[in-house]
Design a protein around this motif. Structure first.
Motif, PDB file in Angstrom:
ATOM      1  N   ASP A  62       9.504  29.241  -1.850  1.00  0.00           N
ATOM      2  CA  ASP A  62      10.462  29.626  -0.820  1.00  0.00           C
ATOM      3  C   ASP A  62       9.799  30.221   0.428  1.00  0.00           C
ATOM      4  O   ASP A  62       9.879  29.664   1.494  1.00  0.00           O
ATOM      5  N   LEU A  63       9.183  31.376   0.284  1.00  0.00           N
ATOM      6  CA  LEU A  63       8.597  32.042   1.444  1.00  0.00           C
ATOM      7  C   LEU A  63       7.101  32.272   1.304  1.00  0.00           C
ATOM      8  O   LEU A  63       6.505  32.941   2.136  1.00  0.00           O
ATOM      9  N   THR A  64       6.521  31.773   0.252  1.00  0.00           N
ATOM     10  CA  THR A  64       5.085  31.936   0.048  1.00  0.00           C
ATOM     11  C   THR A  64       4.474  30.608  -0.362  1.00  0.00           C
ATOM     12  O   THR A  64       5.173  29.653  -0.685  1.00  0.00           O
ATOM     13  N   CYS A  65       3.194  30.585  -0.348  1.00  0.00           N
ATOM     14  CA  CYS A  65       2.486  29.426  -0.879  1.00  0.00           C
ATOM     15  C   CYS A  65       1.268  29.957  -1.603  1.00  0.00           C
ATOM     16  O   CYS A  65       0.848  31.099  -1.424  1.00  0.00           O
ATOM     17  N   SER A  66       0.712  29.118  -2.443  1.00  0.00           N
ATOM     18  CA  SER A  66      -0.502  29.506  -3.142  1.00  0.00           C
ATOM     19  C   SER A  66      -1.491  28.366  -3.077  1.00  0.00           C
ATOM     20  O   SER A  66      -1.120  27.191  -3.067  1.00  0.00           O
ATOM     21  N   VAL A  67      -2.750  28.734  -2.984  1.00  0.00           N
ATOM     22  CA  VAL A  67      -3.846  27.773  -3.006  1.00  0.00           C
ATOM     23  C   VAL A  67      -4.468  27.884  -4.388  1.00  0.00           C
ATOM     24  O   VAL A  67      -4.921  28.956  -4.784  1.00  0.00           O
ATOM     25  N   ARG A  68      -4.465  26.775  -5.134  1.00  0.00           N
ATOM     26  CA  ARG A  68      -4.930  26.787  -6.518  1.00  0.00           C
ATOM     27  C   ARG A  68      -5.971  25.711  -6.752  1.00  0.00           C
ATOM     28  O   ARG A  68      -5.855  24.611  -6.212  1.00  0.00           O
ATOM     29  N   PRO A  69      -6.971  26.017  -7.570  1.00  0.00           N
ATOM     30  CA  PRO A  69      -7.955  24.978  -7.916  1.00  0.00           C
ATOM     31  C   PRO A  69      -7.355  23.969  -8.885  1.00  0.00           C
ATOM     32  O   PRO A  69      -6.462  24.298  -9.670  1.00  0.00           O
ATOM     33  N   ILE A  70      -7.831  22.737  -8.806  1.00  0.00           N
ATOM     34  CA  ILE A  70      -7.387  21.689  -9.727  1.00  0.00           C
ATOM     35  C   ILE A  70      -8.367  21.648 -10.893  1.00  0.00           C
ATOM     36  O   ILE A  70      -9.576  21.562 -10.700  1.00  0.00           O
ATOM     37  N   ILE A  71      -7.839  21.723 -12.106  1.00  0.00           N
ATOM     38  CA  ILE A  71      -8.668  21.611 -13.309  1.00  0.00           C
ATOM     39  C   ILE A  71      -8.663  20.139 -13.706  1.00  0.00           C
ATOM     40  O   ILE A  71      -7.655  19.611 -14.181  1.00  0.00           O
ATOM     41  N   SER A  72      -9.793  19.472 -13.493  1.00  0.00           N
ATOM     42  CA  SER A  72      -9.829  18.020 -13.653  1.00  0.00           C
ATOM     43  C   SER A  72      -9.650  17.565 -15.096  1.00  0.00           C
ATOM     44  O   SER A  72      -9.065  16.522 -15.342  1.00  0.00           O
ATOM     45  N   LYS A  73     -10.123  18.331 -16.065  1.00  0.00           N
ATOM     46  CA  LYS A  73     -10.026  17.901 -17.465  1.00  0.00           C
ATOM     47  C   LYS A  73      -8.591  17.873 -17.956  1.00  0.00           C
ATOM     48  O   LYS A  73      -8.198  16.994 -18.712  1.00  0.00           O
ATOM     49  N   ILE A  82      -2.205  33.874  -3.600  1.00  0.00           N
ATOM     50  CA  ILE A  82      -0.940  33.769  -2.887  1.00  0.00           C
ATOM     51  C   ILE A  82      -1.200  33.991  -1.395  1.00  0.00           C
ATOM     52  O   ILE A  82      -1.910  34.907  -1.000  1.00  0.00           O
ATOM     53  N   VAL A  83      -0.611  33.118  -0.592  1.00  0.00           N
ATOM     54  CA  VAL A  83      -0.717  33.235   0.859  1.00  0.00           C
ATOM     55  C   VAL A  83       0.706  33.358   1.397  1.00  0.00           C
ATOM     56  O   VAL A  83       1.545  32.494   1.149  1.00  0.00           O
ATOM     57  N   ILE A  84       0.975  34.423   2.107  1.00  0.00           N
ATOM     58  CA  ILE A  84       2.299  34.623   2.707  1.00  0.00           C
ATOM     59  C   ILE A  84       2.271  34.000   4.093  1.00  0.00           C
ATOM     60  O   ILE A  84       1.291  34.128   4.823  1.00  0.00           O
ATOM     61  N   PHE A  85       3.354  33.319   4.466  1.00  0.00           N
ATOM     62  CA  PHE A  85       3.413  32.724   5.789  1.00  0.00           C
ATOM     63  C   PHE A  85       3.200  33.812   6.837  1.00  0.00           C
ATOM     64  O   PHE A  85       3.983  34.757   6.915  1.00  0.00           O
ATOM     65  N   PRO A  86       2.162  33.721   7.674  1.00  0.00           N
ATOM     66  CA  PRO A  86       1.891  34.784   8.649  1.00  0.00           C
ATOM     67  C   PRO A  86       2.908  34.812   9.788  1.00  0.00           C
ATOM     68  O   PRO A  86       3.026  35.798  10.496  1.00  0.00           O
ATOM     69  N   PHE A  87       3.665  33.745   9.954  1.00  0.00           N
ATOM     70  CA  PHE A  87       4.629  33.655  11.039  1.00  0.00           C
ATOM     71  C   PHE A  87       6.044  33.820  10.524  1.00  0.00           C
ATOM     72  O   PHE A  87       7.009  33.452  11.166  1.00  0.00           O
ATOM     73  N   TYR A  88       6.171  34.410   9.343  1.00  0.00           N
ATOM     74  CA  TYR A  88       7.484  34.569   8.702  1.00  0.00           C
ATOM     75  C   TYR A  88       8.241  35.761   9.275  1.00  0.00           C
ATOM     76  O   TYR A  88       7.694  36.807   9.531  1.00  0.00           O
ATOM     77  N   HIS A  89       9.506  35.551   9.500  1.00  0.00           N
ATOM     78  CA  HIS A  89      10.451  36.657   9.660  1.00  0.00           C
ATOM     79  C   HIS A  89      11.780  36.181   9.097  1.00  0.00           C
ATOM     80  O   HIS A  89      11.926  35.024   8.716  1.00  0.00           O
ATOM     81  N   GLN A  90      12.749  37.031   9.020  1.00  0.00           N
ATOM     82  CA  GLN A  90      13.988  36.739   8.295  1.00  0.00           C
ATOM     83  C   GLN A  90      14.614  35.414   8.734  1.00  0.00           C
ATOM     84  O   GLN A  90      14.636  35.077   9.911  1.00  0.00           O
ATOM     85  N   PHE A 124      -3.115  30.762  12.605  1.00  0.00           N
ATOM     86  CA  PHE A 124      -2.203  29.765  13.141  1.00  0.00           C
ATOM     87  C   PHE A 124      -2.206  29.816  14.653  1.00  0.00           C
ATOM     88  O   PHE A 124      -2.608  30.806  15.260  1.00  0.00           O
ATOM     89  N   LYS A 125      -1.770  28.720  15.258  1.00  0.00           N
ATOM     90  CA  LYS A 125      -1.709  28.595  16.711  1.00  0.00           C
ATOM     91  C   LYS A 125      -0.360  28.004  17.082  1.00  0.00           C
ATOM     92  O   LYS A 125       0.021  26.950  16.586  1.00  0.00           O
ATOM     93  N   ARG A 126       0.385  28.697  17.925  1.00  0.00           N
ATOM     94  CA  ARG A 126       1.667  28.174  18.419  1.00  0.00           C
ATOM     95  C   ARG A 126       1.381  27.097  19.465  1.00  0.00           C
ATOM     96  O   ARG A 126       0.608  27.315  20.390  1.00  0.00           O
ATOM     97  N   LEU A 127       2.020  25.953  19.317  1.00  0.00           N
ATOM     98  CA  LEU A 127       1.803  24.841  20.236  1.00  0.00           C
ATOM     99  C   LEU A 127       2.895  24.733  21.289  1.00  0.00           C
ATOM    100  O   LEU A 127       2.772  23.956  22.228  1.00  0.00           O
ATOM    101  N   SER A 128       3.965  25.498  21.143  1.00  0.00           N
ATOM    102  CA  SER A 128       5.089  25.421  22.074  1.00  0.00           C
ATOM    103  C   SER A 128       4.740  26.105  23.383  1.00  0.00           C
ATOM    104  O   SER A 128       4.093  27.146  23.407  1.00  0.00           O
ATOM    105  N   THR A 129       5.181  25.483  24.479  1.00  0.00           N
ATOM    106  CA  THR A 129       4.896  26.009  25.813  1.00  0.00           C
ATOM    107  C   THR A 129       6.209  26.221  26.564  1.00  0.00           C
ATOM    108  O   THR A 129       7.240  25.639  26.206  1.00  0.00           O
ATOM    109  N   PRO A 130       6.210  27.020  27.638  1.00  0.00           N
ATOM    110  CA  PRO A 130       7.436  27.249  28.415  1.00  0.00           C
ATOM    111  C   PRO A 130       8.019  25.965  29.023  1.00  0.00           C
ATOM    112  O   PRO A 130       9.209  25.901  29.282  1.00  0.00           O
ATOM    113  N   ASP A 131       7.176  24.942  29.243  1.00  0.00           N
ATOM    114  CA  ASP A 131       7.691  23.701  29.840  1.00  0.00           C
ATOM    115  C   ASP A 131       8.152  22.698  28.781  1.00  0.00           C
ATOM    116  O   ASP A 131       8.134  21.494  29.001  1.00  0.00           O
ATOM    117  N   SER A 132       8.542  23.196  27.627  1.00  0.00           N
ATOM    118  CA  SER A 132       9.192  22.470  26.530  1.00  0.00           C
ATOM    119  C   SER A 132       8.282  21.565  25.704  1.00  0.00           C
ATOM    120  O   SER A 132       8.760  20.792  24.900  1.00  0.00           O
TER     121      SER A 132
END
Length: 185
Positions: A62-73, A82-90, A124-132
């Protein structure tokens, strides 16, 4: 025994050795330097040097993500961080639109802003600009990531507004958008 062709040595043998040894091999001669510096060699070397213990998966909840290793066997996931979205607000709803080499292009659904996000570093980097530029509308737009010949990460954004297509490219290196002329019939 006949001598092996240089192309065989480079693309069949050196694509399987560690990167440090490839760097040393560039000093053998000008021909090896040129071959070991091509995009084809880099691509093949990267695909062959993937070690299963280094492969990771990004799981988004929902509001988080996790980076996990893959166990190949067992084809399962190991414990992750656990990584929380750094740009999260309500009421922040996030959509992943594109990904390349661990970098994600996401849309903040409540503001329609585009962001480039590295979930491993949480930068993260916001790509939105004032000129839309950098605002995404679901079901009207398309977004993709690619790397150009100069190793610059680019975001391709195709907009569909009032029956008109607009094509824009964001350059991470230049940190700006440019319009690409697009002709339709």
């Amino acid at each position: 025994m006949a001598d092996l062709p240089v192309h065989t040595i480079v693309f069949e043998i050196l694509t399987r050795v560690p990167a440090k040894d490839v760097g040393r091999s560039k000093s053998v001669c000008k021909q090896w330097y040129a071959l070991l510096s091509t995009q084809d060699f880099v691509r093949i070397h990267c695909s062959r040097s993937l070690v299963s213990s280094n492969q990771r998966v990004l799981l988004i909840d929902d509001l988080t993500c996790s980076v996990r290793p893959i166990i190949s066997k067992s084809n399962d996931y190991g414990p992750g961080s656990i990584v929380i979205f750094p740009f999260y607000h309500q009421n922040n709803d996030v959509s992943i639109l594109s990904h390349l080499n661990g970098l994600l292009c996401v849309c903040l659904n409540h503001t329609y802003e585009l962001l480039l996000w590295n979930p491993t570093t949480t930068a993260f980097k916001r790509l939105s600009t004032p000129d839309s530029h950098g605002f995404y509308i679901n079901n009207l737009d398309a977004v993709g990531l690619y790397v150009d010949a100069d190793d610059d990460y680019k975001v391709l954004h195709i907009k569909h507004r009032s029956g008109v297509l607009g094509v824009y490219v964001y350059s991470r290196e230049v940190d700006s958008w440019r319009n690409i002329p697009f002709i339709t019939r």
